[in-house]
Design a protein around this motif. Structure first.
Motif, PDB file in Angstrom:
ATOM      1  N   GLY A 171      -3.538   1.730  -2.269  1.00  0.00           N
ATOM      2  CA  GLY A 171      -2.437   2.668  -2.054  1.00  0.00           C
ATOM      3  C   GLY A 171      -2.363   3.666  -3.206  1.00  0.00           C
ATOM      4  O   GLY A 171      -2.195   4.871  -2.999  1.00  0.00           O
ATOM      5  N   ARG A 172      -2.520   3.149  -4.421  1.00  0.00           N
ATOM      6  CA  ARG A 172      -2.487   4.001  -5.608  1.00  0.00           C
ATOM      7  C   ARG A 172      -3.604   5.048  -5.555  1.00  0.00           C
ATOM      8  O   ARG A 172      -3.388   6.222  -5.802  1.00  0.00           O
ATOM      9  CB  ARG A 172      -2.650   3.119  -6.850  1.00  0.00           C
ATOM     10  CG  ARG A 172      -2.532   3.857  -8.167  1.00  0.00           C
ATOM     11  CD  ARG A 172      -2.299   2.900  -9.305  1.00  0.00           C
ATOM     12  NE  ARG A 172      -3.450   2.002  -9.481  1.00  0.00           N
ATOM     13  CZ  ARG A 172      -3.428   0.897 -10.229  1.00  0.00           C
ATOM     14  NH1 ARG A 172      -2.326   0.518 -10.845  1.00  0.00           N
ATOM     15  NH2 ARG A 172      -4.499   0.145 -10.337  1.00  0.00           N
ATOM     16  N   ARG A 173      -4.804   4.597  -5.144  1.00  0.00           N
ATOM     17  CA  ARG A 173      -5.941   5.507  -5.082  1.00  0.00           C
ATOM     18  C   ARG A 173      -5.709   6.608  -4.040  1.00  0.00           C
ATOM     19  O   ARG A 173      -5.989   7.779  -4.263  1.00  0.00           O
ATOM     20  CB  ARG A 173      -7.210   4.724  -4.766  1.00  0.00           C
ATOM     21  CG  ARG A 173      -8.333   5.061  -5.709  1.00  0.00           C
ATOM     22  CD  ARG A 173      -9.626   4.350  -5.384  1.00  0.00           C
ATOM     23  NE  ARG A 173      -9.971   4.355  -3.980  1.00  0.00           N
ATOM     24  CZ  ARG A 173     -10.360   3.283  -3.297  1.00  0.00           C
ATOM     25  NH1 ARG A 173     -10.431   2.112  -3.874  1.00  0.00           N
ATOM     26  NH2 ARG A 173     -10.666   3.381  -2.026  1.00  0.00           N
ATOM     27  N   VAL A 174      -5.195   6.190  -2.889  1.00  0.00           N
ATOM     28  CA  VAL A 174      -4.950   7.183  -1.832  1.00  0.00           C
ATOM     29  C   VAL A 174      -3.808   8.114  -2.250  1.00  0.00           C
ATOM     30  O   VAL A 174      -3.829   9.315  -1.942  1.00  0.00           O
ATOM     31  CB  VAL A 174      -4.677   6.475  -0.476  1.00  0.00           C
ATOM     32  CG1 VAL A 174      -4.225   7.474   0.576  1.00  0.00           C
ATOM     33  CG2 VAL A 174      -5.939   5.760  -0.007  1.00  0.00           C
ATOM     34  N   GLY A 175      -2.838   7.562  -2.993  1.00  0.00           N
ATOM     35  CA  GLY A 175      -1.771   8.410  -3.519  1.00  0.00           C
ATOM     36  C   GLY A 175      -2.352   9.535  -4.377  1.00  0.00           C
ATOM     37  O   GLY A 175      -1.962  10.706  -4.256  1.00  0.00           O
ATOM     38  N   LEU A 176      -3.323   9.170  -5.199  1.00  0.00           N
ATOM     39  CA  LEU A 176      -3.995  10.156  -6.046  1.00  0.00           C
ATOM     40  C   LEU A 176      -4.737  11.185  -5.186  1.00  0.00           C
ATOM     41  O   LEU A 176      -4.659  12.398  -5.433  1.00  0.00           O
ATOM     42  CB  LEU A 176      -4.960   9.433  -6.997  1.00  0.00           C
ATOM     43  CG  LEU A 176      -5.760  10.290  -7.975  1.00  0.00           C
ATOM     44  CD1 LEU A 176      -4.824  11.064  -8.900  1.00  0.00           C
ATOM     45  CD2 LEU A 176      -6.702   9.412  -8.804  1.00  0.00           C
ATOM     46  N   SER A 177      -5.455  10.714  -4.162  1.00  0.00           N
ATOM     47  CA  SER A 177      -6.166  11.624  -3.249  1.00  0.00           C
ATOM     48  C   SER A 177      -5.208  12.624  -2.629  1.00  0.00           C
ATOM     49  O   SER A 177      -5.515  13.814  -2.512  1.00  0.00           O
ATOM     50  CB  SER A 177      -6.817  10.855  -2.092  1.00  0.00           C
ATOM     51  OG  SER A 177      -7.772   9.965  -2.540  1.00  0.00           O
ATOM     52  N   ALA A 193       0.831  -1.206   0.000  1.00  0.00           N
ATOM     53  CA  ALA A 193       0.000   0.000   0.000  1.00  0.00           C
ATOM     54  C   ALA A 193       0.867   1.258   0.000  1.00  0.00           C
ATOM     55  O   ALA A 193       0.648   2.184  -0.795  1.00  0.00           O
ATOM     56  CB  ALA A 193      -0.943  -0.001   1.197  1.00  0.00           C
ATOM     57  N   GLY A 194       1.844   1.311   0.871  1.00  0.00           N
ATOM     58  CA  GLY A 194       2.697   2.490   1.004  1.00  0.00           C
ATOM     59  C   GLY A 194       3.528   2.736  -0.248  1.00  0.00           C
ATOM     60  O   GLY A 194       3.628   3.877  -0.731  1.00  0.00           O
ATOM     61  N   LEU A 195       4.101   1.674  -0.792  1.00  0.00           N
ATOM     62  CA  LEU A 195       4.950   1.829  -1.975  1.00  0.00           C
ATOM     63  C   LEU A 195       4.126   2.227  -3.197  1.00  0.00           C
ATOM     64  O   LEU A 195       4.550   3.069  -3.996  1.00  0.00           O
ATOM     65  CB  LEU A 195       5.716   0.526  -2.240  1.00  0.00           C
ATOM     66  CG  LEU A 195       6.812   0.197  -1.216  1.00  0.00           C
ATOM     67  CD1 LEU A 195       7.311  -1.239  -1.411  1.00  0.00           C
ATOM     68  CD2 LEU A 195       7.979   1.175  -1.305  1.00  0.00           C
ATOM     69  N   ALA A 196       2.938   1.643  -3.332  1.00  0.00           N
ATOM     70  CA  ALA A 196       2.088   1.999  -4.474  1.00  0.00           C
ATOM     71  C   ALA A 196       1.616   3.445  -4.367  1.00  0.00           C
ATOM     72  O   ALA A 196       1.513   4.155  -5.367  1.00  0.00           O
ATOM     73  CB  ALA A 196       0.898   1.044  -4.559  1.00  0.00           C
ATOM     74  N   ALA A 197       1.360   3.894  -3.136  1.00  0.00           N
ATOM     75  CA  ALA A 197       0.970   5.297  -2.933  1.00  0.00           C
ATOM     76  C   ALA A 197       2.115   6.210  -3.364  1.00  0.00           C
ATOM     77  O   ALA A 197       1.891   7.225  -4.049  1.00  0.00           O
ATOM     78  CB  ALA A 197       0.611   5.533  -1.472  1.00  0.00           C
ATOM     79  N   ALA A 198       3.343   5.837  -2.995  1.00  0.00           N
ATOM     80  CA  ALA A 198       4.507   6.656  -3.357  1.00  0.00           C
ATOM     81  C   ALA A 198       4.670   6.711  -4.872  1.00  0.00           C
ATOM     82  O   ALA A 198       4.933   7.778  -5.445  1.00  0.00           O
ATOM     83  CB  ALA A 198       5.763   6.085  -2.698  1.00  0.00           C
ATOM     84  N   GLY A 221      -9.844   8.266   1.636  1.00  0.00           N
ATOM     85  CA  GLY A 221      -8.787   7.677   2.459  1.00  0.00           C
ATOM     86  C   GLY A 221      -8.293   8.606   3.554  1.00  0.00           C
ATOM     87  O   GLY A 221      -7.264   8.341   4.183  1.00  0.00           O
ATOM     88  N   LEU A 222      -9.044   9.705   3.791  1.00  0.00           N
ATOM     89  CA  LEU A 222      -8.643  10.676   4.810  1.00  0.00           C
ATOM     90  C   LEU A 222      -9.208  10.260   6.179  1.00  0.00           C
ATOM     91  O   LEU A 222     -10.382   9.915   6.285  1.00  0.00           O
ATOM     92  CB  LEU A 222      -9.174  12.065   4.418  1.00  0.00           C
ATOM     93  CG  LEU A 222      -8.814  13.246   5.316  1.00  0.00           C
ATOM     94  CD1 LEU A 222      -7.310  13.504   5.314  1.00  0.00           C
ATOM     95  CD2 LEU A 222      -9.547  14.516   4.843  1.00  0.00           C
ATOM     96  N   THR A 223      -8.361  10.301   7.204  1.00  0.00           N
ATOM     97  CA  THR A 223      -8.831   9.997   8.567  1.00  0.00           C
ATOM     98  C   THR A 223      -9.481  11.250   9.144  1.00  0.00           C
ATOM     99  O   THR A 223      -9.600  12.273   8.466  1.00  0.00           O
ATOM    100  CB  THR A 223      -7.672   9.590   9.487  1.00  0.00           C
ATOM    101  OG1 THR A 223      -6.838  10.738   9.697  1.00  0.00           O
ATOM    102  CG2 THR A 223      -6.847   8.467   8.883  1.00  0.00           C
ATOM    103  N   ASN A 224      -9.859  11.192  10.405  1.00  0.00           N
ATOM    104  CA  ASN A 224     -10.461  12.356  11.064  1.00  0.00           C
ATOM    105  C   ASN A 224      -9.438  13.465  11.324  1.00  0.00           C
ATOM    106  O   ASN A 224      -9.817  14.584  11.660  1.00  0.00           O
ATOM    107  CB  ASN A 224     -11.114  11.928  12.383  1.00  0.00           C
ATOM    108  CG  ASN A 224     -10.108  11.341  13.351  1.00  0.00           C
ATOM    109  OD1 ASN A 224      -9.389  10.397  13.017  1.00  0.00           O
ATOM    110  ND2 ASN A 224     -10.031  11.890  14.537  1.00  0.00           N
ATOM    111  N   VAL A 225      -8.149  13.155  11.195  1.00  0.00           N
ATOM    112  CA  VAL A 225      -7.123  14.175  11.451  1.00  0.00           C
ATOM    113  C   VAL A 225      -6.703  14.806  10.114  1.00  0.00           C
ATOM    114  O   VAL A 225      -6.282  14.090   9.208  1.00  0.00           O
ATOM    115  CB  VAL A 225      -5.897  13.545  12.148  1.00  0.00           C
ATOM    116  CG1 VAL A 225      -4.785  14.575  12.325  1.00  0.00           C
ATOM    117  CG2 VAL A 225      -6.298  12.957  13.492  1.00  0.00           C
ATOM    118  N   PRO A 226      -6.840  16.127   9.990  1.00  0.00           N
ATOM    119  CA  PRO A 226      -6.493  16.795   8.732  1.00  0.00           C
ATOM    120  C   PRO A 226      -5.076  16.443   8.283  1.00  0.00           C
ATOM    121  O   PRO A 226      -4.145  16.482   9.083  1.00  0.00           O
ATOM    122  CB  PRO A 226      -6.600  18.296   9.066  1.00  0.00           C
ATOM    123  CG  PRO A 226      -7.563  18.351  10.216  1.00  0.00           C
ATOM    124  CD  PRO A 226      -7.359  17.086  10.998  1.00  0.00           C
ATOM    125  N   GLY A 227      -4.955  16.076   7.008  1.00  0.00           N
ATOM    126  CA  GLY A 227      -3.641  15.770   6.441  1.00  0.00           C
ATOM    127  C   GLY A 227      -3.193  14.340   6.663  1.00  0.00           C
ATOM    128  O   GLY A 227      -2.155  13.940   6.158  1.00  0.00           O
TER     129      GLY A 227
END
Lengths: 462, 320
Positions: B305-311, B14-19, B278-284
């Protein structure tokens, strides 16, 4: 020519270790013998880790005297050894009228016996200060001076101190024969090793009766009592952070729910007399009783994640009091039956043993200039090495995390492996560092810890 | 050390695909930390095929899938710091990290992606009664790490029982089989195999006794080693002789490092609670992969991960 000692202490549990440490202050040759590969590997590893003032021991007993004294000494000496403590206080709760009557009577008794800080709290006061308890508490006995401490580092600190001050620590060395000779005793093990000692102190714990039988004594019968525990994960401490137990009945002292010095919450022990002193199995019935205790006392802990379940074994005998039996004409001293208060009583017991041995057996005064030792502080409330700029600056290995659940670094594990009293097994290493004590129980870091342990062992053996 | 624009916690799928997705969208200045000593995440220890389904063109062996994910972010202004642990996460976002290269410090990236994955419930978490031997009670993770790191098994460990019938249970069997262990039995509470049915046929074909609607009632030990397990099922209570037991699956999202902070955990899944982006309750602070809800295959984690990377790329665009 066999090795010659003035005193041999059998058993490196918390009691034998404390005795060996006090003996190291005298100009004597002392050996501490442990049947297992490591210290504190029987009853001393499975207790509730409470340092108790002593008011819950029978008034007028030797146990009472020695626990009271043990607590006092621990307050002074533990900080010098680097051992952490937290004064959380303890509370004994009453939900029924019958329990209320018992608690009121107990508070009065304990007061009259000199424990002036113990007092009665009314139910509303309890509910206000500790909202986690099951509603309907009528009253409680509040014991503000009760303490949680580190059950694993304590016997280690005693042994490290003893060894640093000249005591020989031999392990595994299981005494299988004892023969009387002119000076005292010749002890042998099954490997054919032999030593002579002018005085033998039997602090054999759960196996003290077997050591006694080697020399023909049978003053007591072991009645091993198993205690099962559930260890809850750290979030539980946000809900519950005080030593709590129900009003005792004549049959049972009841199950405690208590924070640990490592930041978890411990539920237990059960009290079951078992046939086999090595049966530290956990049972479905035991777990049921522990879950019931959670529901009865702190229901909101019910859903908390569990780190592990385990059982300890108390070295109880057919006598209620400690079995400290001097037979100096035979150059033998028995220190047994330290049922469930060994952790709190150890330093008191050691002091008592010194008063028996000196000057009766050896006419000596403490002479050695004491070399101080400090053990690593493993408590969760102290600054952890990974967050300590000074430690990290000196050595980045303290930031290289090995056990992620408890956050124990490569540096800490390496230090433990380099100790003058190195851990002899992975379980012992766990007790020295807290590594693998967390929620994953070593299922993540186990392979790396094992590799470090094996490497250190190869180096030592070479 | 400068504060990065994006901090990714966890160098698994997940982390690597987001990157990879972030770099593709022109975001640079990315720091990935991982508590392990090498990047790649759990597939790294699974030396068998079936990884990356849906993300890669073809399914790969675990280590190969990991290596490809790592290669995809190399030389792209992405820094990977291993042996580095997040110890706390606060509003800001402010993240405390500690590691041999960075020391103990608090960094303030503009965004954080939590991709800390999952772990398996072990014997203690499951409260399985019985003896507690020093050796022979494992999880898939420990078994595979021991094999990958060449840590020898206890000498007597020859035949094992695997608890669970999920994909990972068969991954454990693959590893055990190749490491020379005999798998005597698979045990599962459920009425049917949780993984693909043909995998079950295959397991039976190599002589594994599969017991369904059966649970482990106790572990037995002798001389500090596993000597057997007691199982309870349609055939009644039986003691099965074995010298190892591997608990598989029973997934728990790895949220411990943030559980005491402001990031909210979903009571249902036990994972982090997020919105559609993919955003939690904490901004950012975003999250992706198995830390959200367990039981996703490596390919699904990477896709997420890819989708959240885009977000995150969009989020950063809207902020600047």
């Amino acid at each position: 020519m066999s090795a010659q000692f003035d005193i041999a202490v059998i058993g490196a549990g918390v009691v034998g270790s404390a005795i060996a440490r006090d003996l190291s202050r005298y100009d004597l040759k002392v050996v501490l013998l442990e049947a297992n590969t490591d210290l504190g590997d029987e009853s001393s590893k499975g207790n509730s880790a409470l340092m108790t003032e002593g008011h819950d021991t029978p008034a007028g007993s030797l146990e009472r005297d020695l626990v009271v004294r043990g607590y006092q000494r621990y307050m002074t000496e533990a900080p010098q050894l680097g051992l952490p403590m937290r004064k959380t206080g303890a509370i004994m709760l009453a939900w029924t009228d019958e329990q209320r009557a018992t608690v009121e009577k107990l508070v009065e008794e304990v007061h009259s016996e000199g424990f002036h800080n113990v007092h009665l709290l009314e139910g509303y006061e309890v509910a206000r200060r500790w909202p986690q308890f099951r509603p309907g508490v009528l009253c409680a006995q509040w014991m503000p001076d009760e303490i949680i401490a580190d059950p694993f580092s304590t016997p280690y600190a005693y042994v490290l101190d003893a060894v640093t001050n000249g005591v020989a620590f031999w392990r595994p060395w299981r005494v299988s024969r004892a023969e009387r000779n002119a000076r005292g005793w010749r002890l042998s093990n099954n490997r054919g090793d032999v030593l002579d000692a002018g005085l033998v102190i039997n602090a054999g714990g759960i196996r003290a009766d077997m050591v006694e039988s080697l020399v023909g004594h049978s003053d007591f019968v072991m009645r091993p009592r198993r205690g099962q525990y559930i260890l809850l994960d750290k979030p539980a401490r946000a809900i519950h952070d005080i030593i709590a137990y129900p009003t005792p009945t004549p049959a049972s002292r009841g199950i405690l729910i208590s924070p640990t010095i490592f930041g978890n919450v411990l539920v237990g022990p059960t009290a079951e007399e078992v046939e086999d002193r090595d049966d530290r199995g956990v049972t479905e019935a035991g777990l049921r009783a522990l879950r019931q205790a959670i529901d009865d006392m702190v229901p909101s802990l019910r859903g908390m994640p569990v780190n592990t379940i385990y059982a300890g074994m108390r070295p109880a005998t057919n006598h209620s009091d400690y079995q400290i039996i001097p037979r100096f004409d035979e150059r033998w001293l028995t220190v047994a039956g330290i049922r469930s208060t060994g952790f709190s009583g150890a330093l008191g017991i050691a002091e008592h043993v010194m008063s028996l041995v000196f000057p009766n057996v050896f006419d000596k005064q403490p002479v050695n200039p004491v070399r101080g030792v400090r053990v690593p502080d493993l408590s969760e409330t102290s600054i952890r090495p990974w967050a300590d700029p000074e430690k990290i600056g000196a050595d980045p290995a303290y930031t290289d995390m090995l056990c992620h659940c408890e956050r124990i670094s490569v540096g800490e594990v390496r230090d433990a492996l380099n100790s003058p009293v190195p851990p002899a097994s992975i379980k012992a290493l766990k007790r020295r560092t807290r590594a693998m004590f967390g929620r994953c129980q070593g299922f993540y870091c186990g392979a790396r810890v094992q590799a470090m342990f094996d490497e250190a062992k190869v180096k030592r053996d070479a | 050390m400068r504060d990065p624009k994006v901090l990714i916690v966890g160098a698994g799928p997940a982390g690597l695909a987001a990157a990879a997705e972030l770099t593709k969208r022109g975001v640079s200045d990315i720091l990935i930390i991982d508590r392990d000593d090498a990047p790649g995440g759990l597939p790294r220890f699974c030396a068998h095929p079936g990884f990356g389904i849906g993300y890669s063109a073809i399914p790969r062996f675990g280590p190969e899938f990991s290596a490809r994910l790592v290669r995809a972010v190399e030389d792209k202004n992405v820094r990977i710091l291993c042996s580095t642990t997040m110890t706390a996460l606060d509003n800001g976002p402010a993240v405390s990290i500690t590691g041999p290269e960075c020391g103990y410090r608090i960094i303030k990236p503009r965004t954080v992606i939590l991709a800390t994955g999952i772990r398996e419930a072990n014997r203690g978490n499951r409260m399985v009664p019985g003896d507690r031997p020093e050796a022979g009670v494992l999880t898939t993770g420990l078994l595979q790490q021991m094999v990958a790191r060449s840590v020898p098994f206890p000498a007597a460990m020859k035949s094992i029982v695997v608890v669970g019938t999920e994909h990972v249970s068969f991954s454990a069997i693959w590893t055990a089989h190749h490491a020379g262990l005999k798998v005597r039995m698979m045990v599962d509470d459920g009425p049917r195999i949780s993984s693909f049915r043909p995998v079950g046929w295959l397991a039976k074909a190599i002589g594994i006794d599969i017991r369904l609607r059966t649970h482990v009632a106790a572990i037995k030990a002798r001389d500090n080693r596993v000597s057997g397990i007691v199982v309870d099922g349609p055939r009644g209570t039986e003691t099965i002789a074995c010298d190892g037991v591997v608990f598989t699956a029973g997934w728990i999202p790895e949220v411990a490092a943030v559980a005491t902070g402001p990031v909210k955990v979903d009571g249902q899944t036990g994972g982090l609670a997020v919105n559609r982006a993919g955003l939690t309750n904490v901004p950012g602070v975003f999250a992706a992969g198995n830390v959200l809800s367990p039981l996703k295959a490596s390919g699904s984690c990477a896709i997420q991960g890819r989708r959240v990377g885009l977000s995150v790329a969009k989020y950063l665009g809207s902020q600047s």
